[in-house]
Write an enzyme that holds these catalytic residues in place. Structure first.
Site, PDB file in Angstrom:
ATOM      1  N   GLY A  15     119.481  61.268 109.049  1.00 24.86           N
ATOM      2  CA  GLY A  15     119.701  60.206 110.044  1.00 24.86           C
ATOM      3  C   GLY A  15     119.306  58.853 109.470  1.00 24.86           C
ATOM      4  N   ARG A  76     124.492  64.240 106.582  1.00 23.12           N
ATOM      5  CA  ARG A  76     123.791  65.517 106.406  1.00 23.12           C
ATOM      6  C   ARG A  76     124.811  66.427 105.722  1.00 23.12           C
ATOM      7  NH1 ARG A  76     121.930  64.168 111.989  1.00 23.12           N
ATOM      8  NH2 ARG A  76     119.812  63.426 111.729  1.00 23.12           N
ATOM      9  N   ASP A 107     112.616  65.236 105.995  1.00 20.85           N
ATOM     10  CA  ASP A 107     112.202  66.462 105.297  1.00 20.85           C
ATOM     11  C   ASP A 107     113.372  67.345 104.870  1.00 20.85           C
ATOM     12  OD1 ASP A 107     112.660  67.057 107.899  1.00 20.85           O
ATOM     13  OD2 ASP A 107     110.885  68.299 108.174  1.00 20.85           O
ATOM     14  N   THR A 130     112.824  57.829 108.302  1.00 19.08           N
ATOM     15  CA  THR A 130     113.264  58.445 109.560  1.00 19.08           C
ATOM     16  C   THR A 130     112.512  57.778 110.702  1.00 19.08           C
ATOM     17  OG1 THR A 130     113.086  60.418 110.973  1.00 19.08           O
ATOM     18  CG2 THR A 130     111.627  60.352 109.092  1.00 19.08           C
ATOM     19  N   ASP A 132     111.533  59.207 113.232  1.00 19.25           N
ATOM     20  CA  ASP A 132     110.691  60.193 113.922  1.00 19.25           C
ATOM     21  C   ASP A 132     109.214  60.159 113.521  1.00 19.25           C
ATOM     22  OD1 ASP A 132     113.051  60.959 115.025  1.00 19.25           O
ATOM     23  OD2 ASP A 132     113.185  62.892 114.013  1.00 19.25           O
ATOM     24  N   ASP A 134     107.839  61.978 111.379  1.00 14.04           N
ATOM     25  CA  ASP A 134     107.400  63.381 111.367  1.00 14.04           C
ATOM     26  C   ASP A 134     107.243  63.938 109.953  1.00 14.04           C
ATOM     27  OD1 ASP A 134     110.063  63.305 110.721  1.00 14.04           O
ATOM     28  OD2 ASP A 134     110.621  65.041 111.902  1.00 14.04           O
ATOM     29  N   ARG A 176     113.284  64.360 117.829  1.00 14.49           N
ATOM     30  CA  ARG A 176     113.589  65.767 117.522  1.00 14.49           C
ATOM     31  C   ARG A 176     112.426  66.660 117.915  1.00 14.49           C
ATOM     32  NH1 ARG A 176     117.862  67.092 113.876  1.00 14.49           N
ATOM     33  NH2 ARG A 176     117.502  65.267 112.613  1.00 14.49           N
TER      34      ARG A 176
HETATM   35  O1  F6P Z   1     115.819  62.508 112.913  1.00 11.07           O
HETATM   36  C1  F6P Z   1     116.212  61.321 113.492  1.00 11.07           C
HETATM   37  C2  F6P Z   1     116.913  61.561 114.803  1.00 11.07           C
HETATM   38  O2  F6P Z   1     117.268  60.306 115.326  1.00 11.07           O
HETATM   39  C3  F6P Z   1     116.149  62.394 115.815  1.00 11.07           C
HETATM   40  O3  F6P Z   1     115.179  61.658 116.496  1.00 11.07           O
HETATM   41  C4  F6P Z   1     117.283  62.893 116.678  1.00 11.07           C
HETATM   42  O4  F6P Z   1     116.945  64.112 117.289  1.00 11.07           O
HETATM   43  C5  F6P Z   1     118.386  63.112 115.697  1.00 11.07           C
HETATM   44  O5  F6P Z   1     118.121  62.278 114.594  1.00 11.07           O
HETATM   45  C6  F6P Z   1     119.748  62.803 116.248  1.00 11.07           C
HETATM   46  O6  F6P Z   1     120.687  63.126 115.287  1.00 11.07           O
HETATM   47  P1  F6P Z   1     122.223  62.722 115.355  1.00 11.07           P
HETATM   48  O7  F6P Z   1     122.333  61.278 114.987  1.00 11.07           O
HETATM   49  O8  F6P Z   1     122.877  63.612 114.363  1.00 11.07           O
HETATM   50  O9  F6P Z   1     122.671  62.947 116.762  1.00 11.07           O
END
Ligand code: F6P
Length: 328
Positions: A15, A76, A107, A130, A132, A134, A176
């Site tokens: 992301g 991804r 990660d 990120t 997050d 995390d 997440r």
């Molecule tokens: O990991 C970053 C994040 O923004 C999370 O907080 C969220 O759950 C996820 O990515 C959303 O992913 P996508 O952009 O693929 O919907």
């Protein structure tokens, strides 16, 4: 003897997060400092497999420090999980004369980086990017501070309408499986209750107790921050539950969503990204590999990627206490 590094590749993966451009910029400028070439890879590991590379020099990253997203774009990539995909990526890097890689991501991206590096004895260094926050081994990840500020600004606005109507707002934030955004933005925005995935007692039962307490203490409107992910129920289910079990509340739901990933990075994120970007190139030039750059207690550190991937972070208990007391 380790091979001399003379061309470094940089990519963003997973992301996107505000500040990734600032990190790329720092990597490129550090390459200029060391007089080594720099190559950008578009769309993360997918670009490595598709051989979508671009030469970057100090001037290519002008006017990027203030921009959200990532100009190298990100993805991804499932193909990189397979040995065949990684082999193509390696062949492309070899053809281009790239002999070290900086991976900016979370990660999942680091797991791929470690596997690749071990498989092909290829020097790789990670930078945590990120929203997050995390990632084990660093106090802060790039993009987190900007996301916090976006959430606080949004919740401040929601508070205006919540208090005008005596309403209860359930505000879902990203993260997440991590409650860092919820907890810190919740404290910053003065939330009444914060529900996060790390603690089982922070689900609906806790919310009901908290609402009962608020009623007794005379609160007329409330903001509840709910971390997406495993709090037992999502915000819409929570709203339905409250409508059924606490019909006296006028409940509204607000999902902040991907707005949290966008926008110009805060100064804190730009500085962090610049430090980590330069630190990553320093690490490679000093012969390090399979490490992530991070900050701990405001010191730049390198952490073994294997340790980063252990994923045994804990939410800070002191912050839970601050959240609780400050919302009494
Ligand atoms: O990991 C970053 C994040 O923004 C999370 O907080 C969220 O759950 C996820 O990515 C959303 O992913 P996508 O952009 O693929 O919907």
């Amino acid at each position: 003897m380790t091979k001399k590094i003379n061309k470094i590749g940089v990519l963003t993966s997973g992301g996107d997060a505000p500040g990734m451009n600032a990190a790329i910029r720092a990597v490129v400028r550090a390459c200029t400092h060391y007089n080594v070439e720099c190559v950008g890879i578009y769309e993360g590991y997918s670009g490595l497999i598709k051989n979508d590379l671009v030469t970057l020099d100090a001037r290519s990253v002008a006017n990027t420090i203030n921009k959200g997203g990532t100009f190298l774009r990100t993805a991804r990539c499932n193909e990189f999980i397979k040995k065949k995909g990684r082999q193509v990526a390696y062949d492309n890097l070899k053809k281009a004369g790239v002999n070290a890689l900086v991976v900016i991501g979370g990660d999942g991206s680091f797991r791929g980086a470690l596997e690749f590096s071990q498989e092909f004895k290829f020097p790789v260094v990670g930078i945590p990017g990120t929203i997050d926050n995390d990632i084990q081994g660093t106090d802060f990840t790039i993009g987190y501070d900007t996301a916090l500020n976006t959430v606080v600004e949004a919740v401040d606005k929601i508070r205006d309408t919540a208090s005008s109507h005596n309403r209860l707002f359930l505000v879902e934030v990203m993260g997440r499986d991590a409650g860092d955004i919820a907890l810190n933005a919740g404290i910053g925005a003065g939330a009444e209750e914060i529900l996060i995935p790390e603690r089982e007692d922070l689900g609906i039962e806790r919310l009901l107790k908290s609402l009962d307490h608020s009623e007794k203490t005379g609160k007329t409107s409330s903001i509840v921050i709910v971390a997406e992910g495993k709090t037992g129920m999502n915000v819409l289910e929570m709203r339905d539950y409250l409508n059924e079990h606490r019909p006296e509340y006028d409940v509204r739901v607000s999902v902040i969503g991907h707005m949290q990933r966008g926008g110009s990075p805060t100064c804190a994120d730009r500085v962090l990204a610049s430090r980590l970007g330069i630190g990553a190139v320093d690490a490679l030039m000093n012969g390090s590999t399979n490490v992530m750059l991070g900050v701990q207690k405001n010191e730049l550190v390198t952490v073994d990627l294997k340790v980063v991937l252990l994923k045994n972070r804990n939410i800070e208990k002191e912050l839970l206490r601050v959240a609780h007391i400050s919302s009494l």
